[in-house]
Design an enzyme around this catalytic site. Structure first.
Site, PDB file in Angstrom:
ATOM      1  N   GLU A   1       0.861  -1.192   0.000  1.00 47.64           N
ATOM      2  CA  GLU A   1       0.000   0.000   0.000  1.00 47.64           C
ATOM      3  C   GLU A   1       0.886   1.226   0.000  1.00 47.64           C
ATOM      4  O   GLU A   1       1.853   1.295   0.749  1.00 47.64           O
ATOM      5  CB  GLU A   1      -0.876   0.082   1.271  1.00 47.64           C
ATOM      6  CG  GLU A   1      -1.982  -0.920   1.387  1.00 47.64           C
ATOM      7  CD  GLU A   1      -2.847  -0.661   2.658  1.00 47.64           C
ATOM      8  OE1 GLU A   1      -2.614   0.333   3.376  1.00 47.64           O
ATOM      9  OE2 GLU A   1      -3.739  -1.488   2.903  1.00 47.64           O
TER      10      GLU A   1
ATOM     11  N   GLU B   1     -13.622   5.422   0.387  1.00 40.95           N
ATOM     12  CA  GLU B   1     -14.502   4.451   1.053  1.00 40.95           C
ATOM     13  C   GLU B   1     -15.145   5.102   2.266  1.00 40.95           C
ATOM     14  O   GLU B   1     -14.470   5.388   3.248  1.00 40.95           O
ATOM     15  CB  GLU B   1     -13.677   3.219   1.455  1.00 40.95           C
ATOM     16  CG  GLU B   1     -13.182   2.431   0.258  1.00 40.95           C
ATOM     17  CD  GLU B   1     -12.141   1.385   0.638  1.00 40.95           C
ATOM     18  OE1 GLU B   1     -12.527   0.350   1.195  1.00 40.95           O
ATOM     19  OE2 GLU B   1     -10.949   1.620   0.391  1.00 40.95           O
TER      20      GLU B   1
ATOM     21  N   LYS C   1     -15.005   3.712   6.201  1.00 43.20           N
ATOM     22  CA  LYS C   1     -13.785   3.551   7.000  1.00 43.20           C
ATOM     23  C   LYS C   1     -13.858   4.506   8.183  1.00 43.20           C
ATOM     24  O   LYS C   1     -14.210   5.673   8.021  1.00 43.20           O
ATOM     25  CB  LYS C   1     -12.546   3.861   6.156  1.00 43.20           C
ATOM     26  CG  LYS C   1     -12.343   2.854   5.027  1.00 43.20           C
ATOM     27  CD  LYS C   1     -10.938   2.941   4.493  1.00 43.20           C
ATOM     28  CE  LYS C   1      -9.969   2.308   5.452  1.00 43.20           C
ATOM     29  NZ  LYS C   1      -8.565   2.514   5.047  1.00 43.20           N
TER      30      LYS C   1
ATOM     31  N   GLU D   1      -8.973   9.038   6.213  1.00 41.81           N
ATOM     32  CA  GLU D   1      -9.227   7.616   6.013  1.00 41.81           C
ATOM     33  C   GLU D   1     -10.241   7.359   4.899  1.00 41.81           C
ATOM     34  O   GLU D   1     -10.195   6.333   4.229  1.00 41.81           O
ATOM     35  CB  GLU D   1      -9.728   6.963   7.307  1.00 41.81           C
ATOM     36  CG  GLU D   1      -8.628   6.680   8.304  1.00 41.81           C
ATOM     37  CD  GLU D   1      -7.586   5.730   7.746  1.00 41.81           C
ATOM     38  OE1 GLU D   1      -7.964   4.678   7.235  1.00 41.81           O
ATOM     39  OE2 GLU D   1      -6.386   6.059   7.817  1.00 41.81           O
TER      40      GLU D   1
END
Ligand SMILES: *[C@@H]1O[C@H](CO)[C@@H](O)[C@H](O)[C@H]1NC(C)=O
Ligand SMILES: *[C@@H]1O[C@H](CO)[C@@H](O)[C@H](O)[C@H]1NC(C)=O
Length: 466
Positions: A267, A323, A326, A332
């Site tokens: 990542e 997203e 999260k 985030e």
């Protein structure tokens, strides 16, 4: 001229095989922690149209793995953390896992990596270290199952976060945490070395930079520094923070006697938005980081790092989508290259072929310096669920000192009587009391920070001063 000699074909085949194994094609992390994301079918079409070479999923979603069948995407799947102890305990359980999650799709789905767990060695919950001792045994079990099936082109690894290090700076001082070094890291490195696998690391220059956000530091994190850093011990010359972080991995492994294990980036990325007090989270920086990253990682010949010049570093960008489910800070929910509707947040060419000068100009970065001023915590949007909102309102009012006294009938913030307005007040009041103690302006996605003062007339909303 006759046909080339036989060894030419053998050599070409060899090059083809090795380059297929460690190609420099950029991968994408496909996370699904959103309630507004495109279907797996549409997502895979998007990933293909973005010309990603690999895709990494956080599990073994059968629909996704079926849909990837017949595509040219190389696939990385994941054993969930909560299955590690079980798999480590018995070979038949590992065999069954491989049967259900690999053999059911392979080889039509080009599964090439099995990651056992996700950031298992981080301290996210107190019970986590129960899993630590089972991590490498579980990886061995999975590898044994693959061997029994004669599968040789799937690597087994485990993605770790940068908090596995005691020291990372200067890179030559890289050293693993003492609580994991002997018990987990040595067996892990032995396994990776023996199986010619990769050390998978989640590595985000955004975090060290944002903890100490200077202008030169930003240029260094975004691969556009004009001056170098020289490691005083190794003498190696660094031009960017990512190389520095990667080399601390190289040195930490070397210190334990493993100097040949290859590194892969499981990542990396940069957030395009975040909370008011999250510095440097904007589309300009995110686009700059990811475009420059791709250019570096796809360069031919490979650039590698100062400690490993010329090495290919397989890289997965985090992540495909923003997203919204999260938890944690605003950033985030903003690591995506795409909005939940599938449109790009900023253009990025994952082949690395497009010249940087070809991209349209981006909106200027507005938050590269820490925000100074008052911040309020209010309801995130008009589309939130009313039932959930009133539950959050009740919760916020139930904690702290006099959190919602001003909302009672006859008091200054009672009117207008609206759940939205009352919840915004309660969130601000709650957050102003608890921000310094680690409380967040989140409320399960219902709340967000704002620099616009929502106070009206006599009703003063409490705020946090940054
Ligand atoms: C790593 O693997 C190589 C090749 O199999 C081997 O020669 C070497 O001894 C291993 N290194 C360690 C530290 O185990
Ligand atoms: C509430 O007030 C009391 C007394 O002033 C104090 O001891 C306590 O820490 C306060 N609680 C919070 C959550 O601020």
């Amino acid at each position: 001229m006759g046909p080339p000699p036989l060894f030419f074909y053998c050599f070409s085949l060899f090059v083809l095989l090795t380059s297929a194994e460690i190609s420099n094609k950029i991968g994408i992390n496909y996370g699904q922690l959103g309630n507004n994301l495109p279907s797996p079918y549409d997502s895979i079409q998007l990933i293909r149209s973005m010309k990603a070479g690999r895709v990494k999923i956080y599990g073994t979603n059968p629909e996704i793995l079926k849909l990837l069948s017949g595509t040219k995407l190389q696939v990385s799947i994941m054993v969930p953390n909560n299955e590690i102890i079980n798999i480590a305990s018995q070979q038949t359980i590992a065999d069954q896992w491989v049967q259900n999650n690999v053999l059911a799709y392979y080889p039509q789905t080009m599964i090439r990596i099995i990651l056992v767990g996700n950031e298992v060695l981080s301290y996210s919950s107190p019970s986590d270290n129960e899993i630590w001792q089972h991590l490498v045994p579980a990886m061995r079990r999975i590898k044994t199952s693959l061997r029994a099936q004669n599968i040789r082109n799937i690597k087994v690894g485990t993605p770790l976060a940068m908090d596995i290090f005691q020291t990372t700076f200067p890179p030559s001082s890289g050293i693993f945490r003492s609580d994991i070094s002997d018990s987990v890291m040595i067996p892990l490195l032995q396994f990776l070395n023996k199986t010619s696998s990769f050390f998978f690391i989640d590595v985000y220059p955004y975090f060290p930079w944002s903890a100490n956000p200077t202008k030169t530091g930003l240029d260094y994190a975004l691969f556009r520094a004009t001056s170098d850093y020289i490691d005083p011990v190794s003498g190696l010359i660094y031009t960017n923070m990512l190389d520095q972080m990667l080399d601390s991995v190289v040195f930490a492994m070397g210190r334990l006697g493993f100097s040949n294990i290859r590194i892969a980036i499981s990542e990396t990325g940069w957030p395009s938005a975040g909370d008011v007090d999250e510095v440097g989270a904007n589309a300009y920086n995110a686009a700059t980081y990811n475009r420059n990253l791709i250019k570096r990682m796809t360069a031919k010949p490979a650039l590698g790092t100062p400690a490993r010049p010329g090495s290919i570093i397989p890289t997965f960008i985090f992540s495909l989508y923003d997203e919204n489910q999260k938890t944690g800070r605003g950033t985030e929910r903003h690591w995506g290259l795409l909005h939940p509707n599938g449109r790009p947040i900023y253009d990025v060419d994952m082949t690395g072929k497009r010249p940087l000068s070809d991209y349209k100009p981006l909106p200027a970065a507005h938050n590269n310096e820490p925000y100074k001023g008052n911040v309020w915590c209010v309801v995130a949007s008009n589309e939130v669920d009313l039932m959930e909102l009133s539950r959050a309102l009740t919760y916020a009012c139930g904690v702290g000192n006099e959190t919602c006294t001003a909302l009672t009938p006859g008091r200054e913030c009672y009117e207008p009587v609206s759940v939205f307005r009352h919840a915004s007040f309660a969130f601000s009041s709650y957050w102003s009391q608890f921000q310094s103690k680690g409380g967040s302006c989140y409320f399960n996605g219902l709340a967000q920070q704002t620099t616009i003062n929502p106070s009206r007339g006599l009703c003063k909303f409490p705020s946090v001063a940054l």
